[in-house]
Motif scaffolding. Structure first.
Motif, PDB file in Angstrom:
ATOM      1  N   GLU A 153       0.969  -1.090   0.087  1.00 11.65           N
ATOM      2  CA  GLU A 153      -0.143  -0.093   0.044  1.00 11.65           C
ATOM      3  C   GLU A 153       0.928   1.179  -0.204  1.00 11.65           C
ATOM      4  O   GLU A 153       1.839   1.465   0.664  1.00 11.65           O
ATOM      5  CB  GLU A 153      -0.698  -0.036   1.381  1.00 11.65           C
ATOM      6  N   GLY A 154       0.512   2.269  -1.018  1.00 14.08           N
ATOM      7  CA  GLY A 154       1.328   3.427  -1.121  1.00 14.08           C
ATOM      8  C   GLY A 154       0.429   4.540  -0.158  1.00 14.08           C
ATOM      9  O   GLY A 154      -0.958   4.794  -0.471  1.00 14.08           O
ATOM     10  N   HIS A 155       1.061   5.470   0.539  1.00  7.01           N
ATOM     11  CA  HIS A 155       0.318   6.407   1.264  1.00  7.01           C
ATOM     12  C   HIS A 155       1.140   7.835   1.027  1.00  7.01           C
ATOM     13  O   HIS A 155       2.298   7.697   1.115  1.00  7.01           O
ATOM     14  CB  HIS A 155       0.198   6.120   3.055  1.00  7.01           C
ATOM     15  N   THR A 156       0.680   9.037   0.949  1.00 10.63           N
ATOM     16  CA  THR A 156       1.043  10.223   1.202  1.00 10.63           C
ATOM     17  C   THR A 156       0.603  11.043   2.197  1.00 10.63           C
ATOM     18  O   THR A 156      -0.413  10.745   2.938  1.00 10.63           O
ATOM     19  CB  THR A 156       1.108  10.844  -0.141  1.00 10.63           C
ATOM     20  N   ASP A 157       1.152  12.183   2.426  1.00 12.59           N
ATOM     21  CA  ASP A 157       0.659  13.239   3.377  1.00 12.59           C
ATOM     22  C   ASP A 157      -0.661  14.003   2.392  1.00 12.59           C
ATOM     23  O   ASP A 157      -0.837  13.760   1.329  1.00 12.59           O
ATOM     24  CB  ASP A 157       1.643  14.125   3.650  1.00 12.59           C
ATOM     25  N   ASN A 158      -1.184  15.102   3.081  1.00 13.68           N
ATOM     26  CA  ASN A 158      -1.922  15.966   2.242  1.00 13.68           C
ATOM     27  C   ASN A 158      -1.544  17.212   1.483  1.00 13.68           C
ATOM     28  O   ASN A 158      -2.363  17.913   1.009  1.00 13.68           O
ATOM     29  CB  ASN A 158      -3.111  16.350   3.462  1.00 13.68           C
ATOM     30  N   VAL A 159      -0.207  17.494   1.239  1.00 13.63           N
ATOM     31  CA  VAL A 159       0.385  18.385   0.372  1.00 13.63           C
ATOM     32  C   VAL A 159       0.115  18.163  -0.755  1.00 13.63           C
ATOM     33  O   VAL A 159       0.442  16.858  -1.473  1.00 13.63           O
ATOM     34  CB  VAL A 159       2.062  18.700   0.690  1.00 13.63           C
ATOM     35  N   PRO A 160      -0.831  19.192  -1.720  1.00 13.24           N
ATOM     36  CA  PRO A 160      -1.122  18.836  -3.123  1.00 13.24           C
ATOM     37  C   PRO A 160       0.423  18.706  -4.019  1.00 13.24           C
ATOM     38  O   PRO A 160       1.288  19.524  -3.573  1.00 13.24           O
ATOM     39  CB  PRO A 160      -1.795  19.960  -3.500  1.00 13.24           C
ATOM     40  N   ILE A 161       0.212  17.784  -5.141  1.00  5.01           N
ATOM     41  CA  ILE A 161       1.324  17.987  -5.969  1.00  5.01           C
ATOM     42  C   ILE A 161       1.454  19.226  -7.056  1.00  5.01           C
ATOM     43  O   ILE A 161       0.037  19.145  -7.519  1.00  5.01           O
ATOM     44  CB  ILE A 161       1.453  16.787  -6.519  1.00  5.01           C
ATOM     45  N   THR A 162       2.292  19.609  -7.232  1.00  2.00           N
ATOM     46  CA  THR A 162       2.467  20.961  -8.125  1.00  2.00           C
ATOM     47  C   THR A 162       3.567  20.680  -9.113  1.00  2.00           C
ATOM     48  O   THR A 162       4.651  20.409  -8.888  1.00  2.00           O
ATOM     49  CB  THR A 162       2.420  22.129  -7.436  1.00  2.00           C
TER      50      THR A 162
END
Length: 239
Positions: free
Chosen positions: A164-173
């Motif tokens: 499973e892959g997880h990220t934080d909530n910072v949008p990708i730009t």
């Protein structure tokens, strides 16, 4: 001559009804030996039931009882085998977890890798910093050795593996990925491909990208966001 013919006629019709309970008895004894051979011991209550059936067979009443007893023996063997397999799997996973914990301690990786026994399986959580550069889904050079070491241990069991892959909530730009969904999925897939290349059958592997949807902590500090950016590798239980 007439008496002699009558005598011969009677000889040709010997009563063979005794063969039926005898064959039933042999069938019942075979079932008993199968149970004794499979388990090495037998429950006293079960043995008593078998003896009752044997007694009934001797009286010519055993056919239906034997069929029921054989069905009960088969079911008992199946249940016993299932429980034994579950126990063996549990012991193997616990042993694997202990070996991985030792590896993490010896390599001083406690701050970036954690392991936990969960209802669905043994879960390894690896922070993204040990695997990837920021915003990338390509495995870093030094991460390959760690993944390879872990995989050497994981290969001891044949259980399915969920990645499973997880990220934080910072949008990708900008960059290669349009969203955290894509980034988390691509990172999980990179680990899956590595496992597949190292010999894990593809039908034992699965992956999911959760993006920012399953954080461990609120995304309110740098430390918490770093903890949320991770790849979880779970060796799934089969029961």
């Amino acid at each position: 001559m007439k008496k002699r013919r009558l005598h011969n006629h009677e000889d040709e019709h010997i009563d063979e009804s005794w063969l039926i309970p005898y064959s039933d008895l042999l069938t019942l004894l075979l079932a008993l030996f199968i149970v004794l051979f499979a388990s090495g011991s037998i429950n006293n209550d079960k043995l008593q039931q078998i003896m009752i059936s044997m007694n009934s067979a001797l009286k010519g009443q055993g056919s239906s009882l034997i069929m029921k007893e054989n069905a009960g023996v088969t079911k008992q063997l199946q249940n016993s085998k299932g429980e034994e397999e579950k126990q063996q799997e549990k012991e193997k996973l616990q042993n694997l977890m202990g070996q991985i914990e030792d590896y993490i301690d010896r390599r001083g990786l406690n701050k970036v890798i954690s392991i936990k026994d969960e209802p669905k399986g043994i879960k390894l959580s690896l922070k993204d910093i040990i695997l990837f550069e920021s915003g990338s889904a390509d495995l870093k050079g030094n991460s390959l050795m760690i993944l390879n070491d872990l995989l050497d241990l994981i290969k001891q069991v044949k259980n399915p593996i969920s990645i499973e892959g997880h990220t934080d909530n910072v949008p990708i730009t900008g960059g290669r990925f349009k969203s955290n969904w894509e980034l988390s999925s691509a990172r999980a897939l990179s680990v899956l491909y590595f496992f597949e290349e190292k010999g894990i059958p593809s039908n034992k592997l699965q992956f999911t990208g959760f993006g920012e949807q399953n954080p461990i902590y609120p995304n309110d500090t740098l430390e918490h966001r770093q903890a949320n950016r991770r790849v979880d590798i779970t060796i799934l239980k089969t029961d």
